[in-house]
Design a protein around this motif. Structure first.
Motif, mmCIF file in Angstrom:
data_model
loop_
_atom_site.group_PDB
_atom_site.id
_atom_site.type_symbol
_atom_site.label_atom_id
_atom_site.label_comp_id
_atom_site.label_asym_id
_atom_site.label_seq_id
_atom_site.Cartn_x
_atom_site.Cartn_y
_atom_site.Cartn_z
ATOM 1 N N TYR A 129 11.337 -6.008 -2.476
ATOM 2 C CA TYR A 129 10.655 -6.370 -3.721
ATOM 3 C C TYR A 129 11.658 -6.648 -4.835
ATOM 4 O O TYR A 129 11.537 -7.653 -5.559
ATOM 5 N N MET A 130 12.667 -5.789 -4.986
ATOM 6 C CA MET A 130 13.639 -5.960 -6.060
ATOM 7 C C MET A 130 14.443 -7.247 -5.882
ATOM 8 O O MET A 130 14.746 -7.944 -6.856
ATOM 9 N N LYS A 131 14.785 -7.597 -4.651
ATOM 10 C CA LYS A 131 15.544 -8.829 -4.404
ATOM 11 C C LYS A 131 14.691 -10.055 -4.704
ATOM 12 O O LYS A 131 15.151 -11.020 -5.332
ATOM 13 N N GLU A 358 9.538 -3.270 -12.783
ATOM 14 C CA GLU A 358 10.664 -2.840 -11.955
ATOM 15 C C GLU A 358 10.194 -2.023 -10.762
ATOM 16 O O GLU A 358 10.845 -2.011 -9.720
ATOM 17 N N SER A 359 9.075 -1.360 -10.909
ATOM 18 C CA SER A 359 8.572 -0.489 -9.845
ATOM 19 C C SER A 359 7.686 -1.272 -8.877
ATOM 20 O O SER A 359 6.750 -1.967 -9.292
ATOM 21 N N TYR A 360 7.972 -1.150 -7.583
ATOM 22 C CA TYR A 360 7.134 -1.800 -6.585
ATOM 23 C C TYR A 360 5.732 -1.202 -6.577
ATOM 24 O O TYR A 360 4.742 -1.930 -6.420
ATOM 25 N N SER A 361 5.632 0.103 -6.735
ATOM 26 C CA SER A 361 4.310 0.743 -6.713
ATOM 27 C C SER A 361 3.431 0.237 -7.858
ATOM 28 O O SER A 361 2.222 0.039 -7.687
ATOM 29 N N LYS A 364 2.230 -3.193 -6.872
ATOM 30 C CA LYS A 364 1.176 -3.084 -5.861
ATOM 31 C C LYS A 364 -0.151 -2.684 -6.491
ATOM 32 O O LYS A 364 -1.208 -3.246 -6.147
ATOM 33 N N ASN A 365 -0.116 -1.747 -7.412
ATOM 34 C CA ASN A 365 -1.352 -1.332 -8.090
ATOM 35 C C ASN A 365 -1.949 -2.485 -8.903
ATOM 36 O O ASN A 365 -3.174 -2.672 -8.928
ATOM 37 N N ASN A 366 -1.094 -3.258 -9.556
ATOM 38 C CA ASN A 366 -1.582 -4.390 -10.347
ATOM 39 C C ASN A 366 -2.255 -5.432 -9.458
ATOM 40 O O ASN A 366 -3.313 -5.971 -9.797
ATOM 41 N N ILE A 367 -1.635 -5.743 -8.318
ATOM 42 C CA ILE A 367 -2.210 -6.731 -7.403
ATOM 43 C C ILE A 367 -3.546 -6.231 -6.859
ATOM 44 O O ILE A 367 -4.505 -7.014 -6.725
#
Length: 459
Positions: A129-131, A358-361, A364-367
């Motif tokens: 995700y960060m990349k 910055e946070s993947y979690s 994911k929650n937003n999506i």
């Protein structure tokens, strides 16, 4: 360290060896072999492995001061060691990774990377995700395709598809002037499949995310901003000259029409004229024309307070562009279907909703809030291929072709998918990598694979 610890270490080791001799554990000869008379301070070097992490790279330790006899492999630092590593990894890749005959998991291999003899089959989802996040922030969305599937009334197992293709281009208005990168290989790839770059730059639909929209509304409302002019200096000067010459002799209530505009220019010109001349009122006459009326100051105040929608609101709505449709899709709460769409979800979030967190979690929650039901046909294809002995397929087009041919060969009763009367472009011709066509392939492949999986379950 404030002091050299070696003398203390030597004293403790020597005492331990003397104790071992006194208790008969070792002999004096062994003690003399183990005891170091003049210990030297060793230095531990770390070579940062920046290929693994740029922020906090792990280190490869190298110890100086001693010589070792390496029994296997090549000596670290030898000039020919990287060549051996490349040859070895080339053999591994040829025989185990890219060989479709022996690698039965090839279609499930998402990522394969190696640097010399260090290999990586996959990143963690957070690392990936960060990349991708940094890449998405640099590039723009050039095209989006939407294909809507509806079940045809009164006809069982039949669906109608409506496909729409949108060319997008970042908005340039007020203080918003988006910078983005262009990758040569991607541009060449799109060009080889007939991508219309003229349409992208000349007629691309603008878009805004929530942060950009709020900033635009604030700047237009306060009037304190440096406009990135959509009109050239000569154009603006020409329009102002026409209006100022006309208004001197014009009667109150009369009007003129300024033409030759496009896109947000019709709002840019109106904002300039209304702020510069207190005795004019402007209205949008068409997508390319602005009507200018001569009014009194009192009439102007009445018009400003009675307007259903302010000029700023209209300008922001136009600048929002495709984001308006994105919000309609979000509010519809329909399943979102795509093929290998993790990267697509990042683009949807960044360009039409909010900058990627910055946070993947959090992402994911937003999506999940935006699209409660997301279906990736690449995942569904893996499940389907495990249930049926289909030939290997790596691309969406290959999956669609195999599904269509196998369903026809087996003389099953698969879902019948037809195009709406106003969307006949894809009936007789293929348009690979055109966004709307790929959207249609994803939806039709999902319907067919779902049919096969349900059929297997019933059996």
């Amino acid at each position: 360290m404030p002091i050299d610890p070696i003398p203390n270490f030597k004293r403790e080791i020597d005492n331990f060896l003397e104790l071992a001799v006194s208790e008969g554990i070792i002999s004096d000869t062994v003690k003399s072999q183990l005891m170091v008379q003049d210990p030297q301070q060793q230095i531990l070097y770390l070579l940062p492995k920046i290929r693994k992490c740029l922020n906090k790279p792990p280190g490869r330790p190298i110890v100086s001061g001693e010589c070792y006899w390496q029994l296997k492999g090549t000596t670290m630092g030898a000039s020919f060691a990287p060549i051996y590593a490349d040859l070895f990894m080339g053999y591994i890749e040829e025989k185990l990774i890219y060989d479709q005959t022996h690698n039965i998991y090839l279609e499930e291999l998402d990522i394969w990377r190696h640097y010399l003899d260090d290999c990586c089959l996959f990143d963690s989802i957070e690392e990936r995700y960060m990349k991708l996040r940094s890449s998405v922030q640099k590039f723009t969305v050039s095209q989006i395709g939407v294909s809507v599937f509806k079940k045809k009334n009164g006809v069982p197992n039949r669906f109608v598809s409506q496909c729409y293709n949108f060319y997008l281009f970042p908005v340039c208005f007020a203080q918003i002037d988006t910078e983005f990168s262009v990758q040569a290989s991607s541009s060449a790839f799109l060009s080889s499949y007939g991508f219309d770059f003229n349409k992208l730059f000349k007629k691309g639909i603008p878009y805004l995310n929530d942060v950009q929209e709020a900033a635009l509304q604030n700047k237009l409302a306060t009037g304190v901003f440096a406009i990135y002019r959509l009109l050239s200096g000569d154009q603006l000067k020409s329009f102002i000259n026409v209006v100022t010459e006309w208004i001197v002799t014009a009667e109150e209530g009369s009007s003129i029409v300024l033409s030759g505009l496009s896109g947000l220019q019709v709002y840019d010109l109106q904002i300039i004229l209304r702020r510069a001349i207190p005795t004019v009122w402007t209205e949008l006459k068409s997508t390319t024309e602005v009507a200018v009326y001569k009014v009194s100051v009192e009439k102007r105040k009445i018009l400003e307070t009675s307007a259903d929608c302010t000029l700023i609101e209209k300008a922001v709505n136009f600048a929002r562009g495709f984001t308006n449709l994105f919000r309609i899709l979000v509010e519809a709460h329909k399943p979102l279907v795509g093929h290998n769409l993790f990267l697509d979800l990042l683009y949807l979030h960044e360009k039409f909703y909010r900058p990627l967190p910055e946070s993947y979690s959090e992402f994911k929650n937003n999506i999940c809030c935006l699209f409660p039901c997301v279906i990736d046909t690449k995942i569904i294809a893996r499940v389907t291929w495990k249930e049926y002995s289909f030939p290997r397929a790596g691309t969406l087009l290959q999956i669609s072709e195999i599904m269509s041919s196998k369903l026809a060969d087996e003389q099953m009763n698969p879902p019948e998918i037809c195009h709406a009367d106003e969307c006949q472009l894809y009936v007789d011709h293929e348009y690979p990598h055109e966004a709307a066509y790929d959207a249609f392939l994803s939806g039709s492949a999902l319907l067919k694979m779902t049919y096969l999986l349900l059929l297997k379950k019933d059996l």
